[in-house]
Design an enzyme around this catalytic site. Structure first.
Site, short mmCIF file in Angstrom:
data_model
loop_
_atom_site.label_atom_id
_atom_site.label_comp_id
_atom_site.label_asym_id
_atom_site.label_seq_id
_atom_site.Cartn_x
_atom_site.Cartn_y
_atom_site.Cartn_z
N GLU A 202 32.53 52.07 43.85
CA GLU A 202 33.85 51.95 44.45
C GLU A 202 34.88 53.07 43.69
O GLU A 202 35.99 52.59 43.25
CB GLU A 202 34.59 50.70 44.78
CG GLU A 202 33.69 49.96 45.67
CD GLU A 202 34.36 48.67 45.99
OE1 GLU A 202 35.38 48.25 45.54
OE2 GLU A 202 33.77 48.07 47.27
N GLU A 322 27.38 46.93 49.83
CA GLU A 322 27.96 45.92 49.92
C GLU A 322 28.41 45.42 51.39
O GLU A 322 29.00 46.33 52.10
CB GLU A 322 29.41 45.71 48.98
CG GLU A 322 29.03 45.68 47.65
CD GLU A 322 30.38 45.69 46.64
OE1 GLU A 322 31.40 45.17 47.44
OE2 GLU A 322 30.25 45.86 45.50
#
Length: 588
Positions: A202, A322
């Site tokens: 991220e 994810e």
């Protein structure tokens, strides 16, 4: 990741990926010969756990084959990514070989092991990683490889701990990033090629001049990562490498930027990654989005079109590194059971239809790492079934029966999702059509006589269950609850400790609205009157209270606040707060 530790920017961006209804690109799982130097030849020759391509002349698994062979995947969350002293600092036990065996036995074929390196790393000029920590990571990676997993490791919470300062600390960050990957690449240069490297989790940047600058910084990091790993020799020359979009989001500009990076690198062994936590208001239960409705599903379908067009349609495999619901990081009850089941049923179908590999985010809230059982077996049944087939659902999994007075027939709308209705069962016995229920189109009507039988002595609370069996997939469980309108009582307390005594009388709380006397929205995120579940408020059923959290009062003005509690039965109850400084009183 432990999402409570993430920056707001990372959270919002992580929500962007959702799904669409398009078929996988033609030929997405081909078994043509790889380009010279590809991972395929080495994997075929050295790995006992081979991808799907059968050894035959000129047949070697492509990177798309390898990514497909990773499906389904699981995240070892809140473990090596923990920012404390060791892998147990966020509450999970030490990883054992037996534990990994148990995860493999659940049907997972790949495991993502997020790793935060910063607190185990020395300073400039070498940024040396603690050898004992690197040894421990390697030990667990080796166990996972021995189990037959495809394994992914990365630079994880470093993304917001120090990588994000790159806009104002460019050279120092780049040096540290380079030193970190140089050491990781050197340690694992000869590891089985089922081990993959992900450049950074991220990625995000603070105090930048804007998104364009951030995209350039990420491209620089990905390029340096690629150069270091490929230049380190051994199996790293062909090891699968995983590259994220900015924030692992799926806005068009982010997808297009990564697609351009991958094309420029001209490397046959690259995988694109994005994350998915659903439509944000539904994912955290805010703004009245309590149901997996058409709007929530449409947001998924729209976004998948973008992801598919950017990568899959161009021959670049996609790993959803994810997925889950953001509210799960606080409490898996943030989203009502039936609504979460519908989300995961659709998510799995959408990913399968499009050839995406999915990796479930589990920070310990799903699979019990001590008892080796699923904390919510029904949820995992739905998730695992979605890997191979669709399951029928219904408009709700709750039917409320009045605890006193006349009981009337009630209807549910069935969502067969490509299956067909087979039977309605009680305690494993098929009920009689035309007597116990009627089915007209997609409307399943439960007779008053059946509901009266299931209600028993009418004591408020769970009474019984029915099961809708479809021609395939997981059956749909319908819970029958005896219910009366909840009763809230007066209370007094402080902004740091305030709870409303509540007789739930068999009902369940869906959401809460908060408004000032003039009708304007009160409390945090005042763009909506509906507050965030388990952040601003939370029901405590065993204690018989509804808690109003300090986070709610932190953004409430002194004076009167009118609350409306919405329950799953359809009942609403109003309540009035009076706040004066830190003192709070409440009256029904």
């Amino acid at each position: 990741m432990q999402r409570t530790a993430r920056t707001l920017a990372g959270i919002v961006a992580g929500l962007a990926l959702t799904f669409a209804s398009v078929a996988p690109a033609a030929g997405a799982a081909t078994t043509t010969a790889p380009e010279p130097g590809s991972v395929a030849g080495q994997t075929q020759a050295t790995d006992k756990h081979k991808p799907r391509c059968k050894p035959k002349p000129r047949c070697r698994p492509t990177i798309t084959d390898i990514a497909a062979d990773m499906q389904p995947g699981w995240n070892l969350g809140n473990t090596f990514d923990a920012t404390g002293s060791d892998e147990t600092s966020w509450g999970n036990p030490r990883v054992t070989e037996e534990f990994l065996d148990q995860i493999r036995a659940q049907g997972f074929k790949s495991i993502r092991i997020p790793v935060t390196w910063g607190q185990h790393q020395g300073g400039a000029p070498d940024h040396t990683i603690d050898p004992a920590y690197l040894d421990r990571v390697e030990e667990v990676v080796d166990w996972a490889l021995d189990d037959g997993f495809h394994v992914m490791i990365n630079i994880h919470h470093d993304s917001w701990q120090w990588v994000n300062t790159m806009p104002t600390n460019h050279d120092a960050v780049l040096d540290r990033y380079s030193d970190t990957w140089t050491q990781i690449a050197d340690r694992f240069r000869d590891a089985n090629t089922r081990l993959q490297f992900e450049s950074v989790n991220e990625p995000q940047f603070a105090n930048s001049s804007g998104e364009a600058a951030e995209l350039e910084l990420l491209a620089e990091l990905n390029s340096v990562f690629h150069e270091i790993v490929r230049g380190s020799g051994g199996r790293n020359a062909v090891r699968p490498l995983v590259l994220p979009t900015l924030h692992t989001g799926s806005d068009p500009a982010l997808l297009d930027a990564l697609a351009a990076e991958i094309a420029a690198l001209d490397d046959p062994n690259l995988i694109a990654t994005v994350h998915n936590y659903g439509f944000w208001p539904f994912s955290v239960n805010i703004a009245g989005y309590t149901r997996f409705n058409a709007e929530v599903q449409q947001s998924l379908t729209d976004q998948l079109d973008l992801v598919h067009a950017a990568f899959t349609a161009r021959g670049v495999p996609v790993v959803i590194g994810e997925y889950g619901l953001l509210g799960f990081d606080r409490h898996t009850g943030t989203v009502e059971q039936g609504e979460k089941l519908k989300f995961f049923e659709y998510f799995g179908h959408a990913a399968k239809q499009r050839g995406f590999t999915t990796m479930l985010w589990d920070n310990g809230q799903h699979f019990d790492r001590t008892a080796y059982t699923w904390r919510d077996q029904a949820l995992f049944d739905q998730i695992s079934s979605s890997w191979t087939e669709r399951s029928g659902t219904a408009s709700s999994d709750l039917v409320f029966v009045p605890a006193s007075g006349t009981i009337a027939a009630q209807s549910l709308t069935l969502n067969p999702n490509g299956t067909t209705f087979d039977a309605l069962l009680h305690d494993g016995v098929e009920l009689a059509a035309g007597t116990d229920y009627t089915l007209t189109g997609d409307q399943l009507t439960l007779s008053a006589a059946l509901l009266e039988q299931l209600a028993g002595d009418r004591t408020p609370g769970p009474a019984d269950e029915l099961v809708v069996r479809y021609s395939g997939g997981v059956p749909w469980t319908v819970r029958i609850l005896n219910q009366e309108t909840p009763v809230l009582q007066g209370a007094s307390g402080t902004t740091s400790s305030f709870a409303i005594p509540t007789s739930f009388t068999g009902d369940q709380l869906a959401t809460m609205e908060a408004k000032y006397a003039d009708g304007s929205n009160a409390g945090p995120q005042n763009w909506t009157s509906y507050k965030e579940f388990d952040v601003a408020f939370a029901p405590d059923y065993p204690a018989g209270t509804i808690k109003l959290n300090p986070a709610f009062f932190a953004e409430v003005n002194d004076g009167t606040v009118n609350l409306t509690f919405h329950f799953w039965s359809g009942d609403t109850v109003t309540y009035t707060l009076t706040k004066t400084g830190t003192q709070v009183t409440g009256t029904p």
